[in-house]
Design a protein around this motif. Sequence first.
Motif, PDB file in Angstrom:
ATOM      1  N   VAL A   1      -9.788  29.586  -5.108  1.00  0.00           N
ATOM      2  CA  VAL A   1      -9.201  28.125  -5.050  1.00  0.00           C
ATOM      3  C   VAL A   1      -9.835  27.382  -6.086  1.00  0.00           C
ATOM      4  O   VAL A   1     -11.021  27.449  -6.274  1.00  0.00           O
ATOM      5  N   GLU A   2      -8.909  26.569  -6.768  1.00  0.00           N
ATOM      6  CA  GLU A   2      -9.427  25.735  -8.078  1.00  0.00           C
ATOM      7  C   GLU A   2      -9.171  24.338  -7.486  1.00  0.00           C
ATOM      8  O   GLU A   2      -8.107  23.902  -7.219  1.00  0.00           O
ATOM      9  N   PHE A   3     -10.020  23.764  -7.233  1.00  0.00           N
ATOM     10  CA  PHE A   3     -10.161  22.108  -7.130  1.00  0.00           C
ATOM     11  C   PHE A   3     -10.318  21.219  -8.511  1.00  0.00           C
ATOM     12  O   PHE A   3     -11.413  21.484  -8.978  1.00  0.00           O
ATOM     13  N   ILE A   4      -9.385  20.446  -8.614  1.00  0.00           N
ATOM     14  CA  ILE A   4      -9.858  19.663  -9.950  1.00  0.00           C
ATOM     15  C   ILE A   4     -10.471  18.310  -9.401  1.00  0.00           C
ATOM     16  O   ILE A   4      -9.814  17.545  -8.797  1.00  0.00           O
ATOM     17  N   ALA A   5     -11.665  18.098  -9.892  1.00  0.00           N
ATOM     18  CA  ALA A   5     -12.478  16.837  -9.441  1.00  0.00           C
ATOM     19  C   ALA A   5     -11.839  15.738 -10.024  1.00  0.00           C
ATOM     20  O   ALA A   5     -11.907  15.615 -11.279  1.00  0.00           O
ATOM     21  N   PRO A   6     -11.525  14.518  -9.613  1.00  0.00           N
ATOM     22  CA  PRO A   6     -11.645  13.306 -10.106  1.00  0.00           C
ATOM     23  C   PRO A   6     -12.720  12.669 -10.758  1.00  0.00           C
ATOM     24  O   PRO A   6     -13.883  13.081 -10.551  1.00  0.00           O
ATOM     25  N   ALA A   7     -12.501  11.729 -11.478  1.00  0.00           N
ATOM     26  CA  ALA A   7     -13.367  11.522 -12.475  1.00  0.00           C
ATOM     27  C   ALA A   7     -14.849  10.711 -11.634  1.00  0.00           C
ATOM     28  O   ALA A   7     -15.961  10.904 -12.153  1.00  0.00           O
ATOM     29  N   GLU A   8     -14.416  10.225 -10.632  1.00  0.00           N
ATOM     30  CA  GLU A   8     -15.781   9.886  -9.752  1.00  0.00           C
ATOM     31  C   GLU A   8     -16.579  10.621  -9.292  1.00  0.00           C
ATOM     32  O   GLU A   8     -17.637  10.302  -8.765  1.00  0.00           O
ATOM     33  N   TYR A   9     -16.176  11.830  -9.238  1.00  0.00           N
ATOM     34  CA  TYR A   9     -17.110  13.169  -8.986  1.00  0.00           C
ATOM     35  C   TYR A   9     -17.836  13.539 -10.041  1.00  0.00           C
ATOM     36  O   TYR A   9     -18.675  14.522  -9.981  1.00  0.00           O
ATOM     37  N   MET A  10     -17.479  13.195 -11.349  1.00  0.00           N
ATOM     38  CA  MET A  10     -18.430  13.792 -12.504  1.00  0.00           C
ATOM     39  C   MET A  10     -19.492  12.870 -13.096  1.00  0.00           C
ATOM     40  O   MET A  10     -19.151  11.853 -13.155  1.00  0.00           O
ATOM     41  N   VAL A  11     -20.719  13.609 -13.443  1.00  0.00           N
ATOM     42  CA  VAL A  11     -21.404  12.844 -13.966  1.00  0.00           C
ATOM     43  C   VAL A  11     -21.312  12.913 -15.521  1.00  0.00           C
ATOM     44  O   VAL A  11     -21.657  11.635 -15.955  1.00  0.00           O
ATOM     45  N   ARG A  12     -20.939  13.953 -16.016  1.00  0.00           N
ATOM     46  CA  ARG A  12     -20.557  13.733 -17.357  1.00  0.00           C
ATOM     47  C   ARG A  12     -19.038  14.093 -17.772  1.00  0.00           C
ATOM     48  O   ARG A  12     -18.361  14.705 -16.868  1.00  0.00           O
ATOM     49  N   PRO A  13     -18.280  13.976 -18.925  1.00  0.00           N
ATOM     50  CA  PRO A  13     -17.057  14.350 -19.144  1.00  0.00           C
ATOM     51  C   PRO A  13     -17.093  15.910 -19.166  1.00  0.00           C
ATOM     52  O   PRO A  13     -18.011  16.420 -19.414  1.00  0.00           O
ATOM     53  N   PRO A  14     -15.715  16.305 -18.612  1.00  0.00           N
ATOM     54  CA  PRO A  14     -15.677  17.890 -18.637  1.00  0.00           C
ATOM     55  C   PRO A  14     -16.078  18.329 -20.149  1.00  0.00           C
ATOM     56  O   PRO A  14     -15.688  17.656 -21.140  1.00  0.00           O
ATOM     57  N   MET A  15     -16.474  19.667 -19.994  1.00  0.00           N
ATOM     58  CA  MET A  15     -16.750  20.292 -21.337  1.00  0.00           C
ATOM     59  C   MET A  15     -15.356  20.475 -21.967  1.00  0.00           C
ATOM     60  O   MET A  15     -14.205  20.620 -21.493  1.00  0.00           O
ATOM     61  N   PRO A  16     -15.506  20.392 -23.421  1.00  0.00           N
ATOM     62  CA  PRO A  16     -14.293  20.476 -24.365  1.00  0.00           C
ATOM     63  C   PRO A  16     -13.716  22.021 -24.071  1.00  0.00           C
ATOM     64  O   PRO A  16     -14.624  23.085 -23.998  1.00  0.00           O
ATOM     65  N   PRO A  17     -12.698  22.330 -24.231  1.00  0.00           N
ATOM     66  CA  PRO A  17     -12.131  23.544 -24.472  1.00  0.00           C
ATOM     67  C   PRO A  17     -12.537  24.011 -25.639  1.00  0.00           C
ATOM     68  O   PRO A  17     -12.571  23.573 -26.594  1.00  0.00           O
ATOM     69  N   VAL A  18     -12.957  25.436 -25.410  1.00  0.00           N
ATOM     70  CA  VAL A  18     -13.168  26.395 -26.590  1.00  0.00           C
ATOM     71  C   VAL A  18     -12.511  27.540 -26.880  1.00  0.00           C
ATOM     72  O   VAL A  18     -11.826  28.255 -25.769  1.00  0.00           O
ATOM     73  N   TYR A  19     -11.856  27.791 -28.167  1.00  0.00           N
ATOM     74  CA  TYR A  19     -11.100  28.757 -28.347  1.00  0.00           C
ATOM     75  C   TYR A  19     -11.646  29.606 -29.692  1.00  0.00           C
ATOM     76  O   TYR A  19     -12.256  29.159 -30.530  1.00  0.00           O
ATOM     77  N   PHE A  20     -11.917  31.027 -29.294  1.00  0.00           N
ATOM     78  CA  PHE A  20     -12.369  31.800 -30.222  1.00  0.00           C
ATOM     79  C   PHE A  20     -10.992  32.979 -30.766  1.00  0.00           C
ATOM     80  O   PHE A  20     -10.650  33.431 -29.797  1.00  0.00           O
TER      81      PHE A  20
END
Length: 97
Positions: free
Chosen positions: A30-49
């Motif tokens: 199950v994937e939960f998307i946490a709202p901003a108030e649960y985050m200490v820092r912004p989410p990591m940026p997407p990385v594409y190789f």
Amino acid sequence: MRTENFQTLAVVRGRRIDLDQRPELIKGSVEFIAPAEYMVRPPMPPVYFFLIDVSISAVRSGMLEVVAETIKSCLDRLPGNSRTQIGFITFDSIIHF
């Protein structure tokens, strides 16, 4: 009638016989998307190789040119805006970073 997912049940337990070999039947995610108030820092940026075959056969067949044009046409549409990180690795008989 599709039968690739059919499996008889064990007489003793009444469970599928192949249950231990099919983790998708007993383990879920199950994937939960946490709202901003649960985050200490912004989410990591997407990385594409992109791993690209640059061997002589890829060049001669035109595959390398098609891959390069396709990647080029998709770069502006990758999610993440200016935070998106992109890397390229090419290979023939060795790996090039």
